[in-house]
Design a protein around this motif. Structure first.
Motif, PDB file in Angstrom:
ATOM      1  N   TRP A  11      42.626  35.285  39.266  1.00 18.97           N
ATOM      2  CA  TRP A  11      41.172  35.478  39.047  1.00 18.97           C
ATOM      3  C   TRP A  11      40.635  34.106  38.902  1.00 18.97           C
ATOM      4  O   TRP A  11      41.388  33.137  38.088  1.00 18.97           O
ATOM      5  CB  TRP A  11      41.146  36.285  38.058  1.00 18.97           C
ATOM      6  CG  TRP A  11      41.608  37.823  38.359  1.00 18.97           C
ATOM      7  CD1 TRP A  11      42.666  38.217  37.821  1.00 18.97           C
ATOM      8  CD2 TRP A  11      40.831  38.621  38.777  1.00 18.97           C
ATOM      9  NE1 TRP A  11      42.763  39.467  38.337  1.00 18.97           N
ATOM     10  CE2 TRP A  11      41.730  39.870  38.974  1.00 18.97           C
ATOM     11  CE3 TRP A  11      39.637  38.593  39.703  1.00 18.97           C
ATOM     12  CZ2 TRP A  11      41.211  40.879  39.724  1.00 18.97           C
ATOM     13  CZ3 TRP A  11      39.273  39.836  40.441  1.00 18.97           C
ATOM     14  CH2 TRP A  11      40.055  40.942  40.428  1.00 18.97           C
ATOM     15  N   TYR A  20      43.068  31.924  36.368  1.00 17.87           N
ATOM     16  CA  TYR A  20      43.606  32.841  35.381  1.00 17.87           C
ATOM     17  C   TYR A  20      44.827  33.461  35.982  1.00 17.87           C
ATOM     18  O   TYR A  20      44.724  33.705  37.110  1.00 17.87           O
ATOM     19  CB  TYR A  20      42.550  33.864  34.771  1.00 17.87           C
ATOM     20  CG  TYR A  20      41.678  33.265  33.889  1.00 17.87           C
ATOM     21  CD1 TYR A  20      41.697  33.546  32.487  1.00 17.87           C
ATOM     22  CD2 TYR A  20      40.324  32.266  34.341  1.00 17.87           C
ATOM     23  CE1 TYR A  20      40.952  32.734  31.502  1.00 17.87           C
ATOM     24  CE2 TYR A  20      39.710  31.664  33.443  1.00 17.87           C
ATOM     25  CZ  TYR A  20      39.906  31.854  31.921  1.00 17.87           C
ATOM     26  OH  TYR A  20      39.114  31.248  30.922  1.00 17.87           O
ATOM     27  N   PRO A  27      39.977  38.893  33.392  1.00 15.44           N
ATOM     28  CA  PRO A  27      39.641  38.768  31.995  1.00 15.44           C
ATOM     29  C   PRO A  27      38.167  39.332  31.641  1.00 15.44           C
ATOM     30  O   PRO A  27      37.439  39.153  32.358  1.00 15.44           O
ATOM     31  CB  PRO A  27      39.957  37.368  31.489  1.00 15.44           C
ATOM     32  CG  PRO A  27      40.761  36.900  32.741  1.00 15.44           C
ATOM     33  CD  PRO A  27      40.394  37.587  33.740  1.00 15.44           C
ATOM     34  N   SER A  28      38.039  39.518  30.218  1.00 13.70           N
ATOM     35  CA  SER A  28      36.674  39.850  29.954  1.00 13.70           C
ATOM     36  C   SER A  28      35.672  38.796  29.830  1.00 13.70           C
ATOM     37  O   SER A  28      34.449  38.958  30.200  1.00 13.70           O
ATOM     38  CB  SER A  28      36.504  40.493  28.555  1.00 13.70           C
ATOM     39  OG  SER A  28      36.990  39.805  27.567  1.00 13.70           O
ATOM     40  N   CYS A  30      35.674  34.241  30.552  1.00  8.58           N
ATOM     41  CA  CYS A  30      36.323  32.744  30.730  1.00  8.58           C
ATOM     42  C   CYS A  30      36.135  31.937  29.470  1.00  8.58           C
ATOM     43  O   CYS A  30      35.084  31.506  29.135  1.00  8.58           O
ATOM     44  CB  CYS A  30      35.645  32.100  31.971  1.00  8.58           C
ATOM     45  SG  CYS A  30      36.231  30.436  32.171  1.00  8.58           S
ATOM     46  N   TRP A  47      33.578  36.747  38.445  1.00  9.09           N
ATOM     47  CA  TRP A  47      34.938  36.503  39.019  1.00  9.09           C
ATOM     48  C   TRP A  47      35.214  36.640  40.509  1.00  9.09           C
ATOM     49  O   TRP A  47      34.319  37.257  41.019  1.00  9.09           O
ATOM     50  CB  TRP A  47      35.974  37.230  38.325  1.00  9.09           C
ATOM     51  CG  TRP A  47      36.166  37.425  36.870  1.00  9.09           C
ATOM     52  CD1 TRP A  47      35.615  38.338  36.110  1.00  9.09           C
ATOM     53  CD2 TRP A  47      36.636  36.377  35.976  1.00  9.09           C
ATOM     54  NE1 TRP A  47      35.677  37.728  34.563  1.00  9.09           N
ATOM     55  CE2 TRP A  47      36.500  36.668  34.824  1.00  9.09           C
ATOM     56  CE3 TRP A  47      37.406  35.049  36.431  1.00  9.09           C
ATOM     57  CZ2 TRP A  47      36.973  35.943  33.601  1.00  9.09           C
ATOM     58  CZ3 TRP A  47      38.001  34.353  35.417  1.00  9.09           C
ATOM     59  CH2 TRP A  47      37.901  34.830  34.017  1.00  9.09           C
ATOM     60  N   ASN A 152      44.912  28.436  31.764  1.00  6.69           N
ATOM     61  CA  ASN A 152      44.997  29.534  31.530  1.00  6.69           C
ATOM     62  C   ASN A 152      45.760  30.497  32.662  1.00  6.69           C
ATOM     63  O   ASN A 152      45.821  31.769  32.687  1.00  6.69           O
ATOM     64  CB  ASN A 152      43.514  30.321  31.650  1.00  6.69           C
ATOM     65  CG  ASN A 152      42.700  29.851  30.379  1.00  6.69           C
ATOM     66  OD1 ASN A 152      42.914  30.283  29.272  1.00  6.69           O
ATOM     67  ND2 ASN A 152      41.941  28.969  30.467  1.00  6.69           N
TER      68      ASN A 152
END
Length: 280
Positions: A11, A20, A27-28, A30, A47, A152
């Protein structure tokens, strides 16, 4: 190209350009964009993936900037919009501040230039597709110990460093601090016809007139860098000889006299911080 499955994409945050780890869902948020040095769009977190960017028409471009130095950019803006750099040396090539998207074309062009020995970056906003480039060339990723946790997309190719690290002879990473604790510059001793080149990302910001530099804790949020941090940046760079500075984008470039310009610009910046300037 990156070894990732189409079913579990890596992502990418299009606001900062960082990657990521591969997962079924993004993810919810960044963590780089929710930090005060960056920003989240008013419409909320977004995203994308490498496949979506390719479908949207993203392409890479490689240009020679000067003998032995090549810029790597994108045809469409992504993240902070950085232009990466490839420093070519007989002992191996160093890739700096890679953009967040890559394709087979750029990999072919870099192979034709001798490949990539090591990948590194000035600070977390410019980690981009650093893992993909590392995988493509089996090259280690050098990140400052102080900032490595901002990557990440963890990867076993990461090696950490602190202070100063010679990557290959004549190419040295210098931890300056400032924007991030590990913010760095890359010193290339043979650049600028042997006068020395400094690649800085936005550890220093070259101003549009190409006659000075400035310092920011957050450029997008217009937050200045405190005096102690400015002095730390200048102190870290003082041992190195460099006539030219390339920041993280194609333009502007500080084309000559860069050693003196950094010192002079820092003192002027500090005068403004202290209020020691008569404004008229």
């Amino acid at each position: 190209m990156s070894g990732q499955s189409k079913d579990t994409p890596v992502w990418i945050c299009p606001t900062c350009g960082n990657h990521y780890a591969a997962a079924e869902t993004p993810p919810s948020s960044c963590v780089l964009c929710t930090d005060e040095r960056q920003w989240v769009p008013p419409t909320g977190q977004r995203w994308t993936t490498m496949a979506e960017l390719a479908e949207a028409g993203y392409r890479t471009e490689v240009r020679q900037v000067e003998p032995g130095l090549f810029g790597i950019g994108l045809t469409e803006p992504l993240g902070v919009g950085q232009r990466g750099m490839l420093v070519c040396t007989p002992q191996g090539n160093v890739l700096w501040d890679p953009p967040g998207y890559l394709d087979d074309k750029v990999l072919e062009e870099l192979r034709a230039l001798g490949g990539v020995h090591t990948v590194s970056a000035s600070h977390p906003h410019m980690y981009g597709a650093i893992v993909d480039y590392s995988h493509a060339f089996d090259a280690p990723i050098l990140l400052p110990e102080a900032d490595a946790h901002w990557l990440n997309r963890p990867d076993p190719s990461v090696r950490t460093w602190s202070g100063v690290a010679e990557v290959v002879p004549g190419v040295t990473l210098v931890q300056c601090g400032g924007h991030f604790p590990g913010s760095a510059a890359l010193h290339w001793a043979d650049g600028a016809d042997g006068q020395g080149v400094l690649l800085v990302g936005d550890t220093l910001l070259v101003t549009p007139g190409e006659d000075r530099v400035t310092f920011m804790w957050s450029a997008p949020n217009r937050l200045p860098l405190p005096e102690r941090e400015v002095r730390q940046v200048v102190r870290a760079l003082r041992p190195y000889r460099f006539d030219r500075i390339y920041a993280g984008w194609w333009d502007p470039v500080l084309r000559s006299g860069a050693n003196h310009v950094v010192e002079r610009s820092a003192e002027r910046y500090i005068q403004f911080l202290r209020g020691d300037v008569a404004l008229g």
